[in-house]
Structure formats: structure tokens, C-alpha cells
Design an enzyme around this catalytic site. Structure first.
Site, PDB file in Angstrom:
ATOM      1  N   LYS A  58      32.515  22.492 -40.886  1.00  9.31           N
ATOM      2  CA  LYS A  58      32.199  21.527 -39.823  1.00  9.31           C
ATOM      3  C   LYS A  58      33.422  21.312 -38.913  1.00  9.31           C
ATOM      4  O   LYS A  58      33.291  21.274 -37.685  1.00  9.31           O
ATOM      5  CB  LYS A  58      31.759  20.206 -40.474  1.00  9.31           C
ATOM      6  CG  LYS A  58      31.638  19.023 -39.536  1.00  9.31           C
ATOM      7  CD  LYS A  58      30.534  19.187 -38.512  1.00  9.31           C
ATOM      8  CE  LYS A  58      30.493  17.975 -37.583  1.00  9.31           C
ATOM      9  NZ  LYS A  58      29.676  18.217 -36.402  1.00  9.31           N
TER      10      LYS A  58
HETATM   11  P1  NAP Z   1      27.621   5.975 -33.856  1.00  5.22           P
HETATM   12  O1  NAP Z   1      26.403   5.971 -33.032  1.00  5.22           O
HETATM   13  O2  NAP Z   1      28.868   5.366 -33.318  1.00  5.22           O
HETATM   14  O3  NAP Z   1      27.292   5.309 -35.263  1.00  5.22           O
HETATM   15  C1  NAP Z   1      28.309   4.989 -36.174  1.00  5.22           C
HETATM   16  C2  NAP Z   1      27.712   4.185 -37.299  1.00  5.22           C
HETATM   17  O4  NAP Z   1      28.742   3.849 -38.240  1.00  5.22           O
HETATM   18  C3  NAP Z   1      27.100   2.872 -36.844  1.00  5.22           C
HETATM   19  O5  NAP Z   1      25.937   2.680 -37.614  1.00  5.22           O
HETATM   20  C4  NAP Z   1      28.176   1.854 -37.211  1.00  5.22           C
HETATM   21  O6  NAP Z   1      27.680   0.555 -37.430  1.00  5.22           O
HETATM   22  C5  NAP Z   1      28.664   2.448 -38.505  1.00  5.22           C
HETATM   23  N1  NAP Z   1      29.959   1.972 -38.935  1.00  5.22           N
HETATM   24  C6  NAP Z   1      31.166   2.199 -38.365  1.00  5.22           C
HETATM   25  N2  NAP Z   1      32.150   1.626 -39.105  1.00  5.22           N
HETATM   26  C7  NAP Z   1      31.544   1.008 -40.147  1.00  5.22           C
HETATM   27  C8  NAP Z   1      32.013   0.258 -41.239  1.00  5.22           C
HETATM   28  N3  NAP Z   1      33.325   0.046 -41.431  1.00  5.22           N
HETATM   29  N4  NAP Z   1      31.119  -0.227 -42.120  1.00  5.22           N
HETATM   30  C9  NAP Z   1      29.797   0.002 -41.932  1.00  5.22           C
HETATM   31  N5  NAP Z   1      29.284   0.717 -40.921  1.00  5.22           N
HETATM   32  C10 NAP Z   1      30.152   1.227 -40.041  1.00  5.22           C
HETATM   33  O7  NAP Z   1      28.056   7.468 -34.269  1.00  5.22           O
HETATM   34  P2  NAP Z   1      27.186   8.783 -34.447  1.00  5.22           P
HETATM   35  O8  NAP Z   1      27.329   9.593 -33.209  1.00  5.22           O
HETATM   36  O9  NAP Z   1      25.830   8.452 -34.957  1.00  5.22           O
HETATM   37  O10 NAP Z   1      28.056   9.534 -35.544  1.00  5.22           O
HETATM   38  C11 NAP Z   1      27.926   9.261 -36.933  1.00  5.22           C
HETATM   39  C12 NAP Z   1      28.683  10.345 -37.695  1.00  5.22           C
HETATM   40  O11 NAP Z   1      28.118  11.623 -37.367  1.00  5.22           O
HETATM   41  C13 NAP Z   1      30.173  10.454 -37.325  1.00  5.22           C
HETATM   42  O12 NAP Z   1      30.903  10.790 -38.467  1.00  5.22           O
HETATM   43  C14 NAP Z   1      30.206  11.616 -36.328  1.00  5.22           C
HETATM   44  O13 NAP Z   1      31.471  12.248 -36.321  1.00  5.22           O
HETATM   45  C15 NAP Z   1      29.108  12.494 -36.873  1.00  5.22           C
HETATM   46  N6  NAP Z   1      28.451  13.376 -35.903  1.00  5.22           N
HETATM   47  C16 NAP Z   1      28.118  12.923 -34.660  1.00  5.22           C
HETATM   48  C17 NAP Z   1      27.482  13.789 -33.778  1.00  5.22           C
HETATM   49  C18 NAP Z   1      27.093  13.349 -32.389  1.00  5.22           C
HETATM   50  O14 NAP Z   1      26.923  14.253 -31.547  1.00  5.22           O
HETATM   51  N7  NAP Z   1      26.925  12.081 -32.074  1.00  5.22           N
HETATM   52  C19 NAP Z   1      27.171  15.096 -34.167  1.00  5.22           C
HETATM   53  C20 NAP Z   1      27.487  15.513 -35.460  1.00  5.22           C
HETATM   54  C21 NAP Z   1      28.125  14.638 -36.331  1.00  5.22           C
HETATM   55  P3  NAP Z   1      27.565  -0.500 -36.211  1.00  5.22           P
HETATM   56  O15 NAP Z   1      26.298  -0.150 -35.518  1.00  5.22           O
HETATM   57  O16 NAP Z   1      27.556  -1.807 -36.880  1.00  5.22           O
HETATM   58  O17 NAP Z   1      28.795  -0.300 -35.344  1.00  5.22           O
END
Ligand code: NAP
Length: 291
Positions: A173
Site C-alpha cells: 500500500k
Molecule cells: P476521513 O474521511 O477523514 O475519515 C477519518 C475517520 O477517522 C473519521 O471517521 C474520523 O472520525 C476518524 N478518526 C480520526 N481520528 C480518530 C480518533 N482519534 N478516534 C476515533 N476516530 C478517529 O478519511 P478517509 O479518507 O475515509 O480515510 C480513512 C483511512 O483510509 C485513512 O487511513 C486513509 O489514509 C485511508 N485511505 C483513504 C483513501 C481516500 O482516497 N480517501 C483511499 C485509500 C485509503 P471523525 O468523523 O469524528 O473525525
């Protein structure tokens, strides 16, 4: 359906919400939890039960899917889920946590008697919503529960090894994300340079279109920049900065020097400092200009 599973989704941000919906669409019983409950509430319209705590969400679940910001957040949330976790349940860990993070979480899985799958995904908001992610998976490939979950959220599963704890999927990844970031910063700098030199960006796209220099990502991220639409976030810039730091750290730990990844992390950091952290990572473009 007779093979209906109960899947708990912890973290309903951009990716987690889409994955939860596709699990429900595939006929599974889904319970979801998110730290900010308001982001999970809309899932109720898709037949998903919104839980008040991680422990409540995972109660009786066959599989727990974590899709949070980073490895530290996952460790915190799994600790909160502990009272509800059933020994033998599958833990599908899809947060991008890096190889060290994956190994630390595998140790937590052992503590709680969970069967651990290191399962980061490739693909962003649109493929997640369409159930077209590519799942990179380490763990026992013949496990029917994990396979059913992967089939619901993705179009393809790439098995990288039978042991979740060796972090093979998380290593792949990071390698894949290093390519994604090179493309993202590349098109940002191309468009910044074109602007600086008074070159019509259309001329650049006409030059590369359909040839060996073309790349879908150049059009996708370049389009956001040209349309002033970096606020339409598929992959948040601060999340990309977190991943860029994982790449730089993993490279350094393995004795490899990555100039582009380090410079790219610095571009994300600068753009975040300019206030673009919640925008799409295409906003790395702004790091080329003083604001
Ligand atoms: P996102 O929309 O910012 O969501 C992040 C999530 O993590 C939210 O539910 C947030 O809760 C939660 N969170 C953050 N800190 C926390 C804590 N200390 N305790 C509990 N919950 C916490 O991000 P995303 O794009 O969905 O990405 C999620 C993961 O997938 C990341 O690791 C990212 O690197 C990976 N990823 C993302 C993509 C993409 O294109 N977006 C693609 C592949 C992989 P709140 O809502 O309360 O803030």
C-alpha cells in the site's frame, strides 16, 4: 440470505461510510460507529444500525472493519471496542497504518483473540462508493468471512501473504501511494509552472492526451485544480500528509533515500499550513504559491 454476516464498521468518514453502504447492499447486517456521530447518522437510511459506542457496534459481529485516520486512532478505538469483541471474530484493518502500525495492531488482535487481516485499500471516494476498491490483503486467503467482506467493498482482492502480522499488504500500500503522490504533486507543479509561464494548460493536456505520457490521475487531479474544485475532497490533503510521512519513515527505516517523497510531504505540509488540509490532496498545487 443464508450467508448473511454481521459486520461492524468503525469509522464512517469518506471511505468507511461508502464501505458500510456496500456491505449493507450486499445483504449483510451492518452496525456502524463514528466518533462524530453526525457523520454516521445518514447511514441509517441504508438500513445500517448506528451504534453509540465501539463496544456496542461490535457486539456479536462476525467481522469488525476499521477505517479510521491512522494506526493510533485504530488502537484507541479497538481498546474502546474490547468489551464487545467476540473471540474468533475477524478484524479487517483497512486504515492506512503503515507496516509498523500493521504489526502493532496485529499484536492487539492477539490480545483480543481476533483473526487479523491487514487489508488496506487502493481507490478513493468514487470507487469506494461504487464498491470498486482494490483490497490489498494479508491473512488466511481461504477465510469465507473476510472474502465476503472484501467482495462487498471491492472489485478485486490482491492477496499478499497468509500472515496479517507481517504487514505485506501495508508495505504494498505504501509503495502504491508513493506513486499516487508523485502523480498528484507532478500535475500540481505542471499546472503551477504553466500558470507562471503563461502557458494554456489545455495545450499541455492536448500534448499528452492518449500518448505514453498520459495518466488518468493527471486529468482527475488536474481537473479539480483547473475548476477551482479542490474543496471536493476524495482524499483529504491532511490524510495524504499522514500517508506521505509513513512512506518517508518506512523508506528511511529500510535505508532507502526518497527525494521526491520527502519533497512531496513538504508540499502537503505547506499547503496544509495555508489552510488546505481538509481539501483534496490536489490542493498540493497551492504549495507552489505564496498565500
Ligand atoms: P476521513 O474521511 O477523514 O475519515 C477519518 C475517520 O477517522 C473519521 O471517521 C474520523 O472520525 C476518524 N478518526 C480520526 N481520528 C480518530 C480518533 N482519534 N478516534 C476515533 N476516530 C478517529 O478519511 P478517509 O479518507 O475515509 O480515510 C480513512 C483511512 O483510509 C485513512 O487511513 C486513509 O489514509 C485511508 N485511505 C483513504 C483513501 C481516500 O482516497 N480517501 C483511499 C485509500 C485509503 P471523525 O468523523 O469524528 O473525525
Amino acid at each position: 440470505m443464508s450467508d448473511q454476516l454481521h459486520v461492524a464498521v468503525l469509522g464512517t468518514g469518506i471511505m468507511g461510510a461508502a464501505m458500510a453502504r456496500n456491505l449493507a447492499r450486499a445483504g449483510h447486517r451492518v452496525t456502524a460507529w463514528n466518533r462524530s456521530r453526525d457523520k454516521a447518522e445518514p447511514l441509517a437510511a441504508d438500513g445500517i444500525a448506528v451504534a453509540g459506542t465501539p463496544a456496542e457496534a461490535v457486539e456479536g459481529a462476525d467481522a469488525v472493519l476499521t477505517m479510521l485516520y491512522d494506526g493510533a486512532a485504530v488502537a484507541e478505538v479497538i481498546a474502546q471496542a474490547a468489551p464487545g469483541l467476540a473471540p474468533g471474530a475477524r478484524w479487517i484493518q483497512s486504515t492506512t497504518a503503515g507496516p509498523d502500525g500493521a504489526a502493532a495492531l496485529a499484536a492487539l488482535a492477539d490480545e483480543h483473540g481476533l483473526l487479523y487481516f491487514d487489508a488496506p485499500v487502493l481507490g478513493t471516494r468514487a470507487p469506494a462508493e461504487a464498491g470498486q476498491l482494490t483490497v490489498l490483503a494479508s491473512g488466511p486467503a481461504d477465510d469465507p468471512v473476510a472474502t465476503a467482506v472484501f467482495d462487498a467493498v471491492g472489485a478485486r482482492t490482491v492477496w499478499t501473504g497468509a500472515e496479517g502480522r507481517d504487514g505485506a499488504a501495508s508495505r504494498l500500500k505504501l509503495v502504491a501511494n508513493s506513486w499516487v503522490f508523485v502523480l498528484t504533486h507532478g500535475i500540481g507543479e505542471v499546472l503551477a509552472l504553466a500558470e507562471g509561464l503563461g502557458v494554456d494548460p489545455k495545450g499541455f493536456f492536448d500534448l499528452i492526451s492518449g500518448g505514453p505520457l498520459d495518466a488518468g490521475y493527471a486529468h482527475a487531479k488536474g481537473g479539480l485544480i483547473l475548476e477551482g474544485a479542490t474543496g471536493n475532497t476524495s482524499f483529504g490533503l491532511d490524510t495524504a500528509l499522514k500517508d506521505a510521512r509513513l512512506i518517508v519513515e518506512a523508506a528511511r527505516a529500510s535505508g532507502v533515500r526518497l527525494d521526491l517523497a520527502e519533497a512531496g510531504a513538504e508540499r502537503f505540509r505547506r499547503a496544509s499550513g495555508q489552510g488546505h488540509g481538509d481539501e483534496d490532496m490536489a490542493a498540493s498545487y497551492f504549495a507552489s504559491f505564496e498565500e
